[in-house]
Design a protein around this motif. Structure first.
Motif, PDB file in Angstrom:
ATOM      1  N   TRP A   1       3.584  -8.879   1.254  1.00 31.45           N
ATOM      2  CA  TRP A   1       2.919  -8.417   0.043  1.00 31.45           C
ATOM      3  C   TRP A   1       2.333  -9.597  -0.734  1.00 31.45           C
ATOM      4  O   TRP A   1       2.832 -10.724  -0.658  1.00 31.45           O
ATOM      5  N   SER A   2       1.293  -9.323  -1.521  1.00 33.59           N
ATOM      6  CA  SER A   2       0.772 -10.322  -2.450  1.00 33.59           C
ATOM      7  C   SER A   2       1.699 -10.426  -3.660  1.00 33.59           C
ATOM      8  O   SER A   2       2.502  -9.521  -3.924  1.00 33.59           O
ATOM      9  N   ARG A   3       1.569 -11.515  -4.402  1.00 31.70           N
ATOM     10  CA  ARG A   3       2.397 -11.672  -5.604  1.00 31.70           C
ATOM     11  C   ARG A   3       2.093 -10.565  -6.605  1.00 31.70           C
ATOM     12  O   ARG A   3       3.002 -10.070  -7.291  1.00 31.70           O
ATOM     13  N   GLU A   4       0.829 -10.169  -6.699  1.00 30.38           N
ATOM     14  CA  GLU A   4       0.458  -9.103  -7.632  1.00 30.38           C
ATOM     15  C   GLU A   4       1.131  -7.783  -7.258  1.00 30.38           C
ATOM     16  O   GLU A   4       1.599  -7.036  -8.133  1.00 30.38           O
ATOM     17  N   GLU A   5       1.210  -7.491  -5.972  1.00 28.33           N
ATOM     18  CA  GLU A   5       1.869  -6.261  -5.518  1.00 28.33           C
ATOM     19  C   GLU A   5       3.365  -6.307  -5.805  1.00 28.33           C
ATOM     20  O   GLU A   5       3.968  -5.299  -6.212  1.00 28.33           O
ATOM     21  N   VAL A   6       3.968  -7.483  -5.612  1.00 30.03           N
ATOM     22  CA  VAL A   6       5.388  -7.633  -5.911  1.00 30.03           C
ATOM     23  C   VAL A   6       5.637  -7.433  -7.399  1.00 30.03           C
ATOM     24  O   VAL A   6       6.563  -6.713  -7.812  1.00 30.03           O
ATOM     25  N   ASP A   7       4.793  -8.051  -8.232  1.00 32.37           N
ATOM     26  CA  ASP A   7       4.954  -7.918  -9.681  1.00 32.37           C
ATOM     27  C   ASP A   7       4.827  -6.463 -10.126  1.00 32.37           C
ATOM     28  O   ASP A   7       5.573  -6.004 -11.004  1.00 32.37           O
ATOM     29  N   GLU A   8       3.914  -5.741  -9.515  1.00 33.36           N
ATOM     30  CA  GLU A   8       3.736  -4.329  -9.869  1.00 33.36           C
ATOM     31  C   GLU A   8       4.989  -3.518  -9.539  1.00 33.36           C
ATOM     32  O   GLU A   8       5.438  -2.679 -10.338  1.00 33.36           O
ATOM     33  N   LEU A   9       5.572  -3.771  -8.370  1.00 35.19           N
ATOM     34  CA  LEU A   9       6.802  -3.075  -7.986  1.00 35.19           C
ATOM     35  C   LEU A   9       7.946  -3.427  -8.927  1.00 35.19           C
ATOM     36  O   LEU A   9       8.681  -2.540  -9.404  1.00 35.19           O
TER      37      LEU A   9
END
Length: 337
Positions: free
Chosen positions: A298-306
């Motif tokens: 995952w991208s960092r942005e996707e991780v942050d969203e989760l």
């Protein structure tokens, strides 16, 4: 408390579960107070520093060993003490003189058991050197990987303990087998793990198949499957079967519901939930960054969203969230005369 029994809700803290407007969601920071104020006494003599992931030639551990995450482990140790009614163990041990703590982490359990049994020799092992330099004289820490062949003498320890190793072990049967080998006849082995599935006592959330609680655990199960280090060790009676399969007798299995937040009516569970909420809230990012980013890509942005979605869910006290702690302990039989 048996895991099948619903946790009674403190409606004064939670409010009306049927009201669905955002104003009814209590501010978790206001309700629970700051992490610093809650945990100041815990860290007074347990100041652990550093910010890194452990580099190991044998085990690629997926959770960080930075200060924030290590402090979370201290919080978990404190809520476990309350959950077990100020006991460090449930196995019926009696004045053990040789004790081994596998995956000792910050060393809190090893230090406390050494204090309880000052005549005992206590060893705590871990792949990370994150233990404090101050400790009782009867405890020592060793950098060692429990997945390798143990170098201790067989039939040596009176009590072997491990806790929260999910996601870090390739071969659980080997771990249990080595514990059996290195216990003296009559000695006890205790393992405490978490079933990482977050569940809700609120039927609306419990029955929502698209809720982040279900997404979160399914992703971590996938990470464990991909790395070969299962995150399901606390499910489906696995620990109990492993212990019996390695020859342990008098095996006991217990389950405890652990609230995330101070929403339980029971006073002890409210204290447990308060500490656990702080532990989970400050650890979510550390839980997710490596597994989601490095293992699942995952991208960092996707991780942050989760992470933000999960954090909002646990901060809503109407979520009535909890997970289950599983405990299993057993005894190595006495040698036949």
């Amino acid at each position: 408390m048996a895991a099948a029994v619903p946790i009674q809700v403190d409606h004064d803290a939670v409010g009306d579960l049927d009201v669905d407007d955002s104003e009814s969601i209590r501010d978790a920071e206001t309700l629970y107070g700051s992490t610093q104020s809650v945990t100041a006494s815990i860290y007074e003599y347990r100041d652990v520093h550093g910010r890194l992931y452990q580099a190991s030639k044998t085990t690629e551990y997926i959770f960080p060993v930075d200060e924030q995450h290590l402090q979370g482990y201290d919080l978990a140790h404190e809520y476990m003490l309350i959950l077990f009614s100020n006991k460090l163990y449930l196995a019926p041990i009696s004045n053990p003189q040789t004790i081994l703590d596998i995956g000792t982490g910050t060393g809190n359990w090893a230090i406390d058991i050494a204090t309880e049994f000052p005549s005992a020799s206590v060893i705590g092992t871990d792949i990370s050197a994150v233990q404090p330099t101050f400790a009782p004289p009867n405890v020592s820490f060793q950098i060692d990987d429990a997945q390798l062949d143990w170098t201790f003498q067989p039939n040596h320890f009176d009590f072997i303990h491990c806790r929260f190793l999910y996601g870090g072990i390739d071969d659980w049967a080997k771990l249990y087998r080595q514990a059996y080998t290195h216990l003296r006849p009559g000695g006890w082995f205790q393992n405490v793990e978490i079933d990482i599935e977050t569940i809700s006592e609120n039927p609306k959330i419990r029955n929502d198949q698209d809720h982040v609680f279900k997404t979160w655990c399914q992703l971590f199960w996938a990470v464990g499957d991909k790395t070969g280090r299962t995150m399901r060790i606390g499910r489906d009676g696995t620990m109990e079967r492993l212990m019996k399969g390695q020859g342990f007798t008098e095996v006991v299995h217990k389950s405890y519901k652990v609230p995330i937040g101070a929403w339980a009516k029971d006073r002890k569970l409210k204290q447990v939930g308060l500490l656990n909420w702080h532990y989970i809230d400050q650890s979510l990012d550390g839980f997710a960054v490596y597994p989601m980013g490095q293992v699942l890509g995952w991208s960092r942005e996707e991780v942050d969203e989760l992470v933000n979605k999960m954090r909002r869910a646990i901060r809503d006290v109407r979520s009535l969230s909890y997970y289950t702690v599983k405990v299993v302990y057993g005894r190595k039989p006495e040698e036949r005369q």
